[in-house]
Design a protein around this motif. Structure first.
Motif, PDB file in Angstrom:
ATOM      1  N   ARG A   1       9.675 -13.234  -9.319  1.00 47.05           N
ATOM      2  CA  ARG A   1       8.450 -12.631  -9.864  1.00 47.05           C
ATOM      3  C   ARG A   1       7.336 -12.995  -8.898  1.00 47.05           C
ATOM      4  NH1 ARG A   1       4.688 -14.228 -14.707  1.00 47.05           N
ATOM      5  NH2 ARG A   1       3.484 -12.323 -14.795  1.00 47.05           N
ATOM      6  N   VAL A   2       6.652 -11.983  -8.365  1.00 48.29           N
ATOM      7  CA  VAL A   2       5.679 -12.179  -7.295  1.00 48.29           C
ATOM      8  C   VAL A   2       4.334 -11.578  -7.685  1.00 48.29           C
ATOM      9  CG1 VAL A   2       5.178 -11.686  -4.864  1.00 48.29           C
ATOM     10  CG2 VAL A   2       7.536 -12.116  -5.584  1.00 48.29           C
ATOM     11  N   GLN A   3       3.274 -12.306  -7.364  1.00 52.38           N
ATOM     12  CA  GLN A   3       1.918 -11.807  -7.548  1.00 52.38           C
ATOM     13  C   GLN A   3       1.357 -11.465  -6.173  1.00 52.38           C
ATOM     14  OE1 GLN A   3      -0.737 -14.109 -10.052  1.00 52.38           O
ATOM     15  NE2 GLN A   3      -2.416 -13.701  -8.636  1.00 52.38           N
ATOM     16  N   ILE A   4       0.818 -10.275  -6.039  1.00 48.21           N
ATOM     17  CA  ILE A   4       0.218  -9.815  -4.794  1.00 48.21           C
ATOM     18  C   ILE A   4      -1.251  -9.528  -5.079  1.00 48.21           C
ATOM     19  CG2 ILE A   4       0.216  -8.003  -3.044  1.00 48.21           C
ATOM     20  CD1 ILE A   4       3.204  -7.591  -3.764  1.00 48.21           C
ATOM     21  N   ASP A   5      -2.144 -10.237  -4.388  1.00 51.11           N
ATOM     22  CA  ASP A   5      -3.579 -10.043  -4.572  1.00 51.11           C
ATOM     23  C   ASP A   5      -4.150  -9.344  -3.346  1.00 51.11           C
ATOM     24  OD1 ASP A   5      -3.779 -11.275  -7.096  1.00 51.11           O
ATOM     25  OD2 ASP A   5      -3.739 -13.244  -6.151  1.00 51.11           O
ATOM     26  N   ILE A   6      -4.831  -8.246  -3.593  1.00 53.16           N
ATOM     27  CA  ILE A   6      -5.460  -7.455  -2.541  1.00 53.16           C
ATOM     28  C   ILE A   6      -6.966  -7.677  -2.642  1.00 53.16           C
ATOM     29  CG2 ILE A   6      -5.909  -5.109  -1.727  1.00 53.16           C
ATOM     30  CD1 ILE A   6      -3.213  -4.396  -3.170  1.00 53.16           C
ATOM     31  N   TYR A   7      -7.580  -8.051  -1.539  1.00 48.59           N
ATOM     32  CA  TYR A   7      -9.018  -8.273  -1.490  1.00 48.59           C
ATOM     33  C   TYR A   7      -9.656  -7.199  -0.614  1.00 48.59           C
ATOM     34  CZ  TYR A   7      -8.002 -12.804  -3.511  1.00 48.59           C
ATOM     35  OH  TYR A   7      -7.575 -13.800  -4.346  1.00 48.59           O
ATOM     36  N   HIS A   8     -10.718  -6.588  -1.135  1.00 43.77           N
ATOM     37  CA  HIS A   8     -11.385  -5.509  -0.406  1.00 43.77           C
ATOM     38  C   HIS A   8     -12.872  -5.542  -0.738  1.00 43.77           C
ATOM     39  CE1 HIS A   8     -11.821  -1.770   1.702  1.00 43.77           C
ATOM     40  NE2 HIS A   8     -10.505  -1.638   1.836  1.00 43.77           N
ATOM     41  N   ASP A   9     -13.705  -5.104   0.199  1.00 42.79           N
ATOM     42  CA  ASP A   9     -15.140  -5.062  -0.066  1.00 42.79           C
ATOM     43  C   ASP A   9     -15.573  -3.755  -0.724  1.00 42.79           C
ATOM     44  OD1 ASP A   9     -14.734  -3.499   2.161  1.00 42.79           O
ATOM     45  OD2 ASP A   9     -16.137  -4.589   3.444  1.00 42.79           O
ATOM     46  N   SER A  10     -14.652  -2.820  -0.889  1.00 43.36           N
ATOM     47  CA  SER A  10     -14.924  -1.549  -1.563  1.00 43.36           C
ATOM     48  C   SER A  10     -14.007  -1.418  -2.777  1.00 43.36           C
ATOM     49  CB  SER A  10     -14.682  -0.375  -0.610  1.00 43.36           C
ATOM     50  OG  SER A  10     -14.581   0.842  -1.327  1.00 43.36           O
ATOM     51  N   TYR A  11     -14.583  -1.177  -3.933  1.00 43.14           N
ATOM     52  CA  TYR A  11     -13.772  -1.028  -5.141  1.00 43.14           C
ATOM     53  C   TYR A  11     -12.784   0.130  -5.001  1.00 43.14           C
ATOM     54  CZ  TYR A  11     -12.366   0.140  -9.860  1.00 43.14           C
ATOM     55  OH  TYR A  11     -11.622   0.442 -10.967  1.00 43.14           O
ATOM     56  N   ASP A  12     -13.291   1.315  -4.650  1.00 44.96           N
ATOM     57  CA  ASP A  12     -12.434   2.504  -4.571  1.00 44.96           C
ATOM     58  C   ASP A  12     -11.333   2.351  -3.522  1.00 44.96           C
ATOM     59  OD1 ASP A  12     -13.801   3.854  -6.594  1.00 44.96           O
ATOM     60  OD2 ASP A  12     -15.237   4.724  -5.184  1.00 44.96           O
ATOM     61  N   GLU A  13     -11.674   1.812  -2.364  1.00 48.53           N
ATOM     62  CA  GLU A  13     -10.666   1.626  -1.317  1.00 48.53           C
ATOM     63  C   GLU A  13      -9.653   0.549  -1.716  1.00 48.53           C
ATOM     64  OE1 GLU A  13     -12.343   1.284   2.629  1.00 48.53           O
ATOM     65  OE2 GLU A  13     -13.877   2.765   2.112  1.00 48.53           O
TER      66      GLU A  13
END
Length: 121
Positions: A58-70
């Protein structure tokens, strides 16, 4: 294949190799977007002869971005890429957050799949 190797191989092209286990190292570029992943849990598949070398991870992948939509679009791209490359077994969904300290949007994805690990003699 071990989960980290699998994830790096599949997802690094989406974020220019900015994908890290557990934390972003101090020396690494932390320019968004980037991905941080962690194995939340794994359960070994065993037989009477012992471990088989296969684990349900079971893996958690966190994506960080400065744009909500992108960031939302990138999370969809991540799920599609994993589904195509891993034959994703379980997609548990995505949670959306905002990190006040970093001022970044975060998409947290939970997935589950088989990984192969070295067996002990």
């Amino acid at each position: 294949m071990i989960a980290g190797e699998t994830l790096f191989g599949a997802l690094s092209p989406l974020v220019g190799d900015r994908i890290y286990p557990l934390i972003v190292p101090e020396h690494a570029p932390n320019t968004p977007p980037y991905i941080v992943y962690q194995v939340i849990s794994s359960q070994s598949q065993n037989t009477l002869d012992g471990p088989t070398g296969h684990e349900w991870a079971r893996v958690q992948i966190d994506i960080y971005h400065d744009s909500y939509d992108e960031g939302v679009q990138l999370s969809h791209d991540v799920v599609k890429t994993l589904n195509d490359s891993l034959q994703l077994k379980i997609y548990d969904g995505t949670q959306q957050m905002y990190e006040k300290d970093s001022k970044l949007f975060r998409q947290s994805i939970d997935i589950e799949f088989w990984q192969t690990t070295p067996t002990t003699p």
